[in-house]
Design an enzyme around this catalytic site. Sequence first.
Site, PDB file in Angstrom:
ATOM      1  N   ARG A 127       0.829  -1.225   0.000  1.00 17.19           N
ATOM      2  CA  ARG A 127       0.000   0.000   0.000  1.00 17.19           C
ATOM      3  C   ARG A 127       0.862   1.274   0.000  1.00 17.19           C
ATOM      4  NH1 ARG A 127      -4.523   0.523   4.363  1.00 17.19           N
ATOM      5  NH2 ARG A 127      -2.811  -0.087   5.733  1.00 17.19           N
ATOM      6  N   ARG A 160       2.619   3.720   5.146  1.00 15.30           N
ATOM      7  CA  ARG A 160       2.243   3.880   6.555  1.00 15.30           C
ATOM      8  C   ARG A 160       3.254   3.190   7.472  1.00 15.30           C
ATOM      9  NH1 ARG A 160      -4.126   2.593   7.113  1.00 15.30           N
ATOM     10  NH2 ARG A 160      -3.354   1.333   8.839  1.00 15.30           N
TER      11      ARG A 160
HETATM   12  P1  AP5 Z   1      -7.370  -0.389   2.178  1.00 14.42           P
HETATM   13  O1  AP5 Z   1      -8.629   0.062   1.501  1.00 14.42           O
HETATM   14  O2  AP5 Z   1      -6.448   0.651   2.721  1.00 14.42           O
HETATM   15  O3  AP5 Z   1      -7.730  -1.453   3.319  1.00 14.42           O
HETATM   16  P2  AP5 Z   1      -8.379  -1.240   4.746  1.00 14.42           P
HETATM   17  O4  AP5 Z   1      -9.324  -2.360   4.973  1.00 14.42           O
HETATM   18  O5  AP5 Z   1      -8.931   0.154   4.881  1.00 14.42           O
HETATM   19  O6  AP5 Z   1      -7.083  -1.472   5.627  1.00 14.42           O
HETATM   20  P3  AP5 Z   1      -6.429  -0.668   6.827  1.00 14.42           P
HETATM   21  O7  AP5 Z   1      -5.035  -1.180   6.983  1.00 14.42           O
HETATM   22  O8  AP5 Z   1      -6.592   0.820   6.659  1.00 14.42           O
HETATM   23  O9  AP5 Z   1      -7.300  -1.146   7.996  1.00 14.42           O
HETATM   24  P4  AP5 Z   1      -6.881  -1.195   9.441  1.00 14.42           P
HETATM   25  O10 AP5 Z   1      -8.192  -1.557  10.026  1.00 14.42           O
HETATM   26  O11 AP5 Z   1      -5.752  -2.058   9.816  1.00 14.42           O
HETATM   27  O12 AP5 Z   1      -6.284   0.269   9.712  1.00 14.42           O
HETATM   28  P5  AP5 Z   1      -6.856   1.537  10.488  1.00 14.42           P
HETATM   29  O13 AP5 Z   1      -6.326   2.728   9.832  1.00 14.42           O
HETATM   30  O14 AP5 Z   1      -8.313   1.421  10.738  1.00 14.42           O
HETATM   31  O15 AP5 Z   1      -6.576  -1.338   1.158  1.00 14.42           O
HETATM   32  C1  AP5 Z   1      -5.317  -1.881   1.498  1.00 14.42           C
HETATM   33  C2  AP5 Z   1      -4.442  -2.013   0.240  1.00 14.42           C
HETATM   34  O16 AP5 Z   1      -5.051  -2.966  -0.645  1.00 14.42           O
HETATM   35  C3  AP5 Z   1      -4.302  -0.713  -0.587  1.00 14.42           C
HETATM   36  O17 AP5 Z   1      -3.014  -0.671  -1.161  1.00 14.42           O
HETATM   37  C4  AP5 Z   1      -5.349  -0.860  -1.714  1.00 14.42           C
HETATM   38  O18 AP5 Z   1      -4.979  -0.149  -2.883  1.00 14.42           O
HETATM   39  C5  AP5 Z   1      -5.306  -2.388  -1.928  1.00 14.42           C
HETATM   40  N1  AP5 Z   1      -6.582  -2.916  -2.396  1.00 14.42           N
HETATM   41  C6  AP5 Z   1      -7.833  -2.556  -2.012  1.00 14.42           C
HETATM   42  N2  AP5 Z   1      -8.764  -3.287  -2.662  1.00 14.42           N
HETATM   43  C7  AP5 Z   1      -8.063  -4.156  -3.464  1.00 14.42           C
HETATM   44  C8  AP5 Z   1      -8.442  -5.174  -4.384  1.00 14.42           C
HETATM   45  N3  AP5 Z   1      -9.731  -5.450  -4.617  1.00 14.42           N
HETATM   46  N4  AP5 Z   1      -7.469  -5.869  -5.020  1.00 14.42           N
HETATM   47  C9  AP5 Z   1      -6.156  -5.580  -4.803  1.00 14.42           C
HETATM   48  N5  AP5 Z   1      -5.732  -4.620  -3.958  1.00 14.42           N
HETATM   49  C10 AP5 Z   1      -6.667  -3.917  -3.296  1.00 14.42           C
HETATM   50  O19 AP5 Z   1      -6.151   1.341  11.916  1.00 14.42           O
HETATM   51  C11 AP5 Z   1      -4.762   1.529  12.122  1.00 14.42           C
HETATM   52  C12 AP5 Z   1      -4.457   1.478  13.610  1.00 14.42           C
HETATM   53  O20 AP5 Z   1      -5.150   2.569  14.298  1.00 14.42           O
HETATM   54  C13 AP5 Z   1      -4.917   0.221  14.378  1.00 14.42           C
HETATM   55  O21 AP5 Z   1      -3.954  -0.811  14.276  1.00 14.42           O
HETATM   56  C14 AP5 Z   1      -5.092   0.769  15.797  1.00 14.42           C
HETATM   57  O22 AP5 Z   1      -3.865   0.891  16.455  1.00 14.42           O
HETATM   58  C15 AP5 Z   1      -5.646   2.150  15.571  1.00 14.42           C
HETATM   59  N6  AP5 Z   1      -7.123   2.186  15.541  1.00 14.42           N
HETATM   60  C16 AP5 Z   1      -7.899   2.529  14.469  1.00 14.42           C
HETATM   61  N7  AP5 Z   1      -9.197   2.453  14.797  1.00 14.42           N
HETATM   62  C17 AP5 Z   1      -9.245   2.054  16.105  1.00 14.42           C
HETATM   63  C18 AP5 Z   1     -10.322   1.785  17.008  1.00 14.42           C
HETATM   64  N8  AP5 Z   1     -11.603   1.895  16.623  1.00 14.42           N
HETATM   65  N9  AP5 Z   1     -10.006   1.392  18.260  1.00 14.42           N
HETATM   66  C19 AP5 Z   1      -8.728   1.277  18.657  1.00 14.42           C
HETATM   67  N10 AP5 Z   1      -7.662   1.505  17.850  1.00 14.42           N
HETATM   68  C20 AP5 Z   1      -7.923   1.899  16.578  1.00 14.42           C
END
Ligand code: AP5
Length: 215
Positions: A127, A160
């Site tokens: 990503r 990231r």
């Molecule tokens: P993308 O769309 O970015 O995937 P995503 O599901 O949004 O993945 P994230 O890594 O953002 O989710 P996450 O839940 O781990 O992170 P978050 O920021 O919430 O796609 C990923 C990649 O795949 C991209 O390169 C895209 O181009 C590619 N792609 C997409 N579709 C595709 C397809 N069909 N085919 C091929 N490639 C494809 O959380 C980060 C951190 O924040 C957590 O670890 C935690 O520490 C904290 N945090 C966030 N929310 C909370 C909460 N509610 N409570 C506590 N801690 C939290």
Amino acid sequence: MRIVLLGAPGAGKGTQAKKLIEKFGIPQISTGDLLRAAVAEGTELGKEAKSYMDKGELVPDSVVLGMVEERLGRDDCKDGYILDGFPRNTAQAEALDEMLDKMGMPLDAALNVDVPTEDLMKRLTGRRTCEQCGQMYNVYFNPPAEEGKCDKCGGTLFQRDDDKEETITKRLEVYREQTEPLIDYYRQKGILKTVTGTGAIDEIFTRVVETLGAA
Ligand code: AP5
């Protein structure tokens, strides 16, 4: 449309949320994005959050809940919202239900984007995100025309901090233990919908819209 997007790290929640914003004009509330913004601003909350995010652990509920409540209270959420990456555990899901009941805007659906674990590592290590407009790329699956540069606005692409293999492994473990049980939580409430999150991004989006009954 008032929805929660569920799915493992890398399932494509953010990618599909961006397309839902374009089509329906409702805001995406991504707790990950809100936390990364706080980290970038160097606020106290951001400093605390970073120590958890860098380890792939969840940030404490007390931090996240206040942030979400404030965001949901803004005017642009009156006609709907997309919660992305929240809730992450049962305590957050229960607190959200209570919050939304009070605000009189309960969820219509929880949409689970289902992707096999073996696909997730490559999606996450590959990503890249534009620092200016937030457009997402993947060096393996949808690379930019010019390496390191955004096709849309010419901005610089970054990776990231938590998209390192070791941190991803921990994030996936935390997902299985704490977030995956929410699939049953919403199934029991009768609002769970599931889409297969593999294939082309646009094909998945067509499925998402059909599944939400919003075609
Ligand atoms: P993308 O769309 O970015 O995937 P995503 O599901 O949004 O993945 P994230 O890594 O953002 O989710 P996450 O839940 O781990 O992170 P978050 O920021 O919430 O796609 C990923 C990649 O795949 C991209 O390169 C895209 O181009 C590619 N792609 C997409 N579709 C595709 C397809 N069909 N085919 C091929 N490639 C494809 O959380 C980060 C951190 O924040 C957590 O670890 C935690 O520490 C904290 N945090 C966030 N929310 C909370 C909460 N509610 N409570 C506590 N801690 C939290």
